[in-house]
Design a protein around this motif. Structure first.
Motif, PDB file in Angstrom:
ATOM      1  N   VAL A 127       0.857  -1.191   0.000  1.00 44.84           N
ATOM      2  CA  VAL A 127       0.000   0.000   0.000  1.00 44.84           C
ATOM      3  C   VAL A 127       0.892   1.239   0.000  1.00 44.84           C
ATOM      4  CG1 VAL A 127      -1.864   1.248   1.144  1.00 44.84           C
ATOM      5  CG2 VAL A 127      -1.758  -1.248   1.310  1.00 44.84           C
ATOM      6  N   VAL A 128       0.665   2.109  -0.972  1.00 39.88           N
ATOM      7  CA  VAL A 128       1.387   3.383  -1.081  1.00 39.88           C
ATOM      8  C   VAL A 128       0.338   4.487  -1.114  1.00 39.88           C
ATOM      9  CG1 VAL A 128       3.040   4.754  -2.386  1.00 39.88           C
ATOM     10  CG2 VAL A 128       3.189   2.250  -2.429  1.00 39.88           C
ATOM     11  N   GLN A 129       0.439   5.432  -0.197  1.00 39.80           N
ATOM     12  CA  GLN A 129      -0.566   6.494  -0.117  1.00 39.80           C
ATOM     13  C   GLN A 129       0.099   7.807   0.286  1.00 39.80           C
ATOM     14  OE1 GLN A 129      -4.666   5.828   1.596  1.00 39.80           O
ATOM     15  NE2 GLN A 129      -3.844   7.103   3.242  1.00 39.80           N
ATOM     16  N   TYR A 130      -0.320   8.895  -0.349  1.00 37.66           N
ATOM     17  CA  TYR A 130       0.189  10.214   0.033  1.00 37.66           C
ATOM     18  C   TYR A 130      -0.745  11.300  -0.464  1.00 37.66           C
ATOM     19  CZ  TYR A 130       2.056  11.106  -4.729  1.00 37.66           C
ATOM     20  OH  TYR A 130       2.204  11.315  -6.080  1.00 37.66           O
ATOM     21  N   GLU A 131      -0.560  12.494   0.097  1.00 40.82           N
ATOM     22  CA  GLU A 131      -1.376  13.649  -0.265  1.00 40.82           C
ATOM     23  C   GLU A 131      -0.581  14.591  -1.161  1.00 40.82           C
ATOM     24  OE1 GLU A 131      -3.762  13.809   4.030  1.00 40.82           O
ATOM     25  OE2 GLU A 131      -2.519  15.501   3.374  1.00 40.82           O
ATOM     26  N   VAL A 132      -1.286  15.192  -2.121  1.00 33.73           N
ATOM     27  CA  VAL A 132      -0.700  16.195  -3.011  1.00 33.73           C
ATOM     28  C   VAL A 132      -1.585  17.436  -2.962  1.00 33.73           C
ATOM     29  CG1 VAL A 132      -0.051  16.777  -5.367  1.00 33.73           C
ATOM     30  CG2 VAL A 132       0.260  14.441  -4.551  1.00 33.73           C
ATOM     31  N   LYS A 133      -0.968  18.585  -2.767  1.00 34.00           N
ATOM     32  CA  LYS A 133      -1.720  19.852  -2.746  1.00 34.00           C
ATOM     33  C   LYS A 133      -1.068  20.808  -3.736  1.00 34.00           C
ATOM     34  CE  LYS A 133      -3.458  23.264   0.622  1.00 34.00           C
ATOM     35  NZ  LYS A 133      -4.877  22.898   0.570  1.00 34.00           N
ATOM     36  N   LEU A 134      -1.743  21.064  -4.855  1.00 34.81           N
ATOM     37  CA  LEU A 134      -1.221  21.931  -5.911  1.00 34.81           C
ATOM     38  C   LEU A 134      -1.672  23.360  -5.624  1.00 34.81           C
ATOM     39  CD1 LEU A 134      -2.209  19.569  -8.875  1.00 34.81           C
ATOM     40  CD2 LEU A 134      -0.002  19.662  -7.692  1.00 34.81           C
ATOM     41  N   GLN A 135      -0.938  24.045  -4.762  1.00 36.39           N
ATOM     42  CA  GLN A 135      -1.391  25.350  -4.282  1.00 36.39           C
ATOM     43  C   GLN A 135      -1.433  26.412  -5.378  1.00 36.39           C
ATOM     44  OE1 GLN A 135      -0.213  26.115   0.078  1.00 36.39           O
ATOM     45  NE2 GLN A 135       1.583  25.069  -0.734  1.00 36.39           N
ATOM     46  N   ASN A 136      -0.609  26.254  -6.411  1.00 33.15           N
ATOM     47  CA  ASN A 136      -0.624  27.181  -7.548  1.00 33.15           C
ATOM     48  C   ASN A 136      -1.129  26.496  -8.809  1.00 33.15           C
ATOM     49  OD1 ASN A 136       0.410  29.482  -6.215  1.00 33.15           O
ATOM     50  ND2 ASN A 136       2.483  28.672  -6.325  1.00 33.15           N
ATOM     51  N   GLY A 137      -1.855  25.377  -8.644  1.00 33.27           N
ATOM     52  CA  GLY A 137      -2.300  24.629  -9.803  1.00 33.27           C
ATOM     53  C   GLY A 137      -1.132  23.858 -10.401  1.00 33.27           C
ATOM     54  N   LEU A 138      -1.351  23.303 -11.590  1.00 36.32           N
ATOM     55  CA  LEU A 138      -0.287  22.564 -12.277  1.00 36.32           C
ATOM     56  C   LEU A 138      -0.531  22.634 -13.775  1.00 36.32           C
ATOM     57  CD1 LEU A 138       2.240  20.825 -11.824  1.00 36.32           C
ATOM     58  CD2 LEU A 138       0.776  18.813 -11.944  1.00 36.32           C
ATOM     59  N   GLU A 139       0.305  23.414 -14.465  1.00 37.85           N
ATOM     60  CA  GLU A 139       0.231  23.519 -15.919  1.00 37.85           C
ATOM     61  C   GLU A 139       1.161  22.520 -16.583  1.00 37.85           C
ATOM     62  OE1 GLU A 139      -1.866  25.277 -17.666  1.00 37.85           O
ATOM     63  OE2 GLU A 139      -2.785  26.098 -15.859  1.00 37.85           O
ATOM     64  N   CYS A 140       2.358  22.380 -16.023  1.00 41.71           N
ATOM     65  CA  CYS A 140       3.320  21.440 -16.593  1.00 41.71           C
ATOM     66  C   CYS A 140       4.284  21.012 -15.491  1.00 41.71           C
ATOM     67  CB  CYS A 140       4.086  22.069 -17.758  1.00 41.71           C
ATOM     68  SG  CYS A 140       5.110  20.886 -18.668  1.00 41.71           S
ATOM     69  N   GLY A 141       4.237  19.735 -15.162  1.00 45.26           N
ATOM     70  CA  GLY A 141       5.138  19.230 -14.141  1.00 45.26           C
ATOM     71  C   GLY A 141       4.637  17.943 -13.528  1.00 45.26           C
ATOM     72  N   GLY A 142       5.475  17.334 -12.722  1.00 47.70           N
ATOM     73  CA  GLY A 142       5.125  16.097 -12.057  1.00 47.70           C
ATOM     74  C   GLY A 142       4.927  16.300 -10.575  1.00 47.70           C
ATOM     75  N   ALA A 143       4.133  15.410  -9.963  1.00 46.43           N
ATOM     76  CA  ALA A 143       3.925  15.420  -8.518  1.00 46.43           C
ATOM     77  C   ALA A 143       3.888  13.973  -8.030  1.00 46.43           C
ATOM     78  CB  ALA A 143       2.636  16.153  -8.165  1.00 46.43           C
ATOM     79  N   TYR A 144       4.690  13.132  -8.665  1.00 43.54           N
ATOM     80  CA  TYR A 144       4.705  11.703  -8.356  1.00 43.54           C
ATOM     81  C   TYR A 144       5.881  11.380  -7.444  1.00 43.54           C
ATOM     82  CZ  TYR A 144       7.700  12.417 -12.445  1.00 43.54           C
ATOM     83  OH  TYR A 144       8.619  12.917 -13.326  1.00 43.54           O
TER      84      TYR A 144
END
Length: 564
Positions: A127-144
């Motif tokens: 089990v792999v779990q985490y939170e992501v918060k894109l405070q400025n949105g995301l136009e181009c990039g990774g959050a993995y």
């Protein structure tokens, strides 16, 4: 000072209705739950990270240079992006809750943390779990994130894109590409080489500024589940949904096999026994003159198709000797606009009924056709069968190695272990606590739909107190003439404020009389104020009575209709 007291009484009366209206509006607006205070979760896990004050003992940023590909070997890359652990600035959901934050836009970032001991999930659920918060949105990039292969030679300060990993999981967006990656590296049991296996149809990432929860569950039976915010968005099998496939085919085409020279793979051929009919005229034209056509009656044969532009004028700098005679440009003849045509008429062409074109023999089935040729199949010398690809290589660390155009991506509440229940417990104590708060804050930030600019609901008391009261009162009176109850419901601040206004006016009258005694000027002002009180009372009574009578009349009509 005494006069100011009278003024204050008047202001209080004017404010009474608006204060009540603001209270009603506050009740109608979305309520933001009170923030709870962050408390670390008490949970056993192979790796649990909530970025408490001792986070730097585990996480080390990398400053390695990124290995260049052949196409950009002359270009140097380096992980210069900075990291910080801080509370979110956008939609804070829990007081004191901090996360790992990407600080620089348009930069390469890399950071990692070693596990207390290697995680081996052979025969277990991962089990792999985490939170992501894109405070400025995301136009181009990774959050993995990446779960790195256990390696004694792993140096966190050298963590880079080439560092061997076991699983890569999480959102990635750039342009039209928007997906939740699930990639795992699979070891070939025959060669010992590793190959990336990509989920063929990954789910779409949700690009919002509130916290999103990503969960990956891989079971020993080789099935997987991907969840977003606790809801399943993708399920399947490691043996079926990935490319290249985990296991190679049992047979392959023989690379040494070639097509025989006498192989016939033409399915249809021209009929060798067919011959061109004697009456077949290959020289007949495609179209001929329509001899039956006649000139339309409205055809103007003596009119030109174009005529000189009557509005054209010779330029002022035109020199007849040097430029010659001025000839105006031509325009379509206006006389030809509403008729069939102008100028000399000729018979049109039509399709030749005798046209057949060049003759060719019809096609028939080829009696010697052997089918589409393909090399024969032979056993695949590289074949193997891995029945348990879910038994991943041992994992020794976790890392974020990303490039992004947007800063302030926040990661938090990372769980890596073997218990679905424990991961859900962590979500209950963290994500599900902050989610309703963040959603309420996000909803409150959305622009409210506005009425017309001249609507009394757009007017605030502080903008123009006198105009505010006048507009509200007139609206109340208008509605009350039709339905007093609806007037009270639709403009409750007036209903609440009228009583306060009358009481205040009476207080003002008393204050004025007390201030001036028997002064004629004061007495005149008091009489005028009393008149205003009576005027207000009469208008309210009149509106209410009229509305009540109308309502009674409508009720009588409805009763009469129903009885008839």
């Amino acid at each position: 000072m005494k006069l100011n007291a009278a003024t204050a009484a008047m202001s209080a009366a004017l404010l009474a209705g608006s204060v009540y209206a603001e209270e009603v509006a506050d009740e109608a607006s979305p309520a933001v739950p009170e923030l709870s205070t962050f408390t670390p979760t008490v949970l056993k896990a192979d790796f649990l990270e909530q970025f408490t004050d001792d986070w730097e003992q585990r996480w080390k940023p990398s400053h390695a240079k990124k290995d260049s590909s052949d196409s950009d070997k002359d270009e140097e890359w380096a992980y210069v992006g900075e990291w910080s652990v801080e509370e979110p600035f956008k939609f804070k959901g829990i007081k004191g809750d901090k996360g790992l934050v990407v600080k620089n836009p348009a930069a390469h970032h890399a950071i990692s943390a070693k596990f207390p001991k290697p995680i081996d999930n052979k025969g277990k659920t991962l089990v792999v779990q985490y939170e992501v918060k894109l405070q400025n949105g995301l136009e181009c990039g990774g959050a993995y994130l990446k779960l790195l292969r256990d390696n004694k030679a792993l140096h966190q300060e050298e963590f880079a894109n080439t560092t061997p990993y076991v699983i890569m999981f999480g959102p990635d967006k750039c342009g039209h590409t928007n997906k939740v990656h699930f990639i795992f590296n699979h070891k070939n049991p025959k060669t010992g080489e590793y190959e990336e296996k990509h989920l063929s149809a990954p789910p779409t990432a949700k690009i919002v500024k509130t916290t999103e929860l990503y969960t990956l569950v891989v079971k020993p039976d080789n099935t997987y589940i991907i969840k977003q915010n606790g809801e399943e968005v993708k399920t399947g099998s490691l043996l079926e949904d990935f490319a290249p496939a985990v296991n190679p085919p049992k047979e392959i085409e023989d690379p040494d096999d070639t097509k025989p020279e006498d192989w016939v793979d033409q399915a249809r051929i021209p009929d060798p026994e067919a011959s061109k009919p004697e009456d077949w005229d290959e020289d007949a034209p495609y179209d001929i003159v329509d001899e039956e056509a006649t000139k339309p009656e409205d055809w103007l044969e003596d009119e030109a198709i174009t005529v000189p532009d009557p509005e054209a004028e010779k330029p002022e700098d035109w020199d007849d000797e040097e430029d010659g005679d001025f000839i105006p440009p031509t325009v379509p003849n206006p006389k030809c606009a509403d008729v069939s045509g102008c100028g000399p008429w000729t018979k049109p062409m039509k399709k030749n009924p005798d046209y057949k074109g060049v003759w060719s023999a019809p096609l028939i089935e080829n009696p010697e056709y052997k089918g589409v040729w393909a090399p024969r199949k032979i056993p695949n010398p590289d074949y193997f069968e891995d029945k348990t690809p879910a038994n991943f290589e041992p994992m020794g660390a976790i890392g974020f190695e990303i490039w992004t155009m947007q800063s302030d991506i926040l990661f938090d509440n990372i769980y890596v272990g073997h218990s679905v229940e424990d991961a859900e417990k962590l979500a209950e104590e963290s994500f599900k606590v902050k989610q309703p708060v963040e959603k309420a804050l996000a909803d409150a930030e959305k622009p409210k739909p506005s009425d017309k600019a001249d609507s009394p609901f757009d007017l605030k008391f502080t903008d123009d107190p006198v105009h505010y009261v006048k507009e509200k009162f007139e609206l109340f009176v208008t509605i009350a003439q039709k339905d007093p109850l609806q007037a009270i419901q639709f403009v409750p601040e007036v209903a609440a404020g009228i009583g306060a206004l009358l009481v205040s006016l009476v207080a003002i009258i008393a204050a004025l009389v007390g201030l001036g005694g028997s002064s004629p000027a004061v007495q005149k002002a008091a009489d005028k104020a009393k008149g205003k009180v009576e005027e207000v009372k009469e208008k309210v009574a009149e509106a209410t009575t009229t509305g009540a009578e109308k309502a009674k009349g409508e009720a009588t009509k409805r009763t009469t209709r129903s009885q008839s």
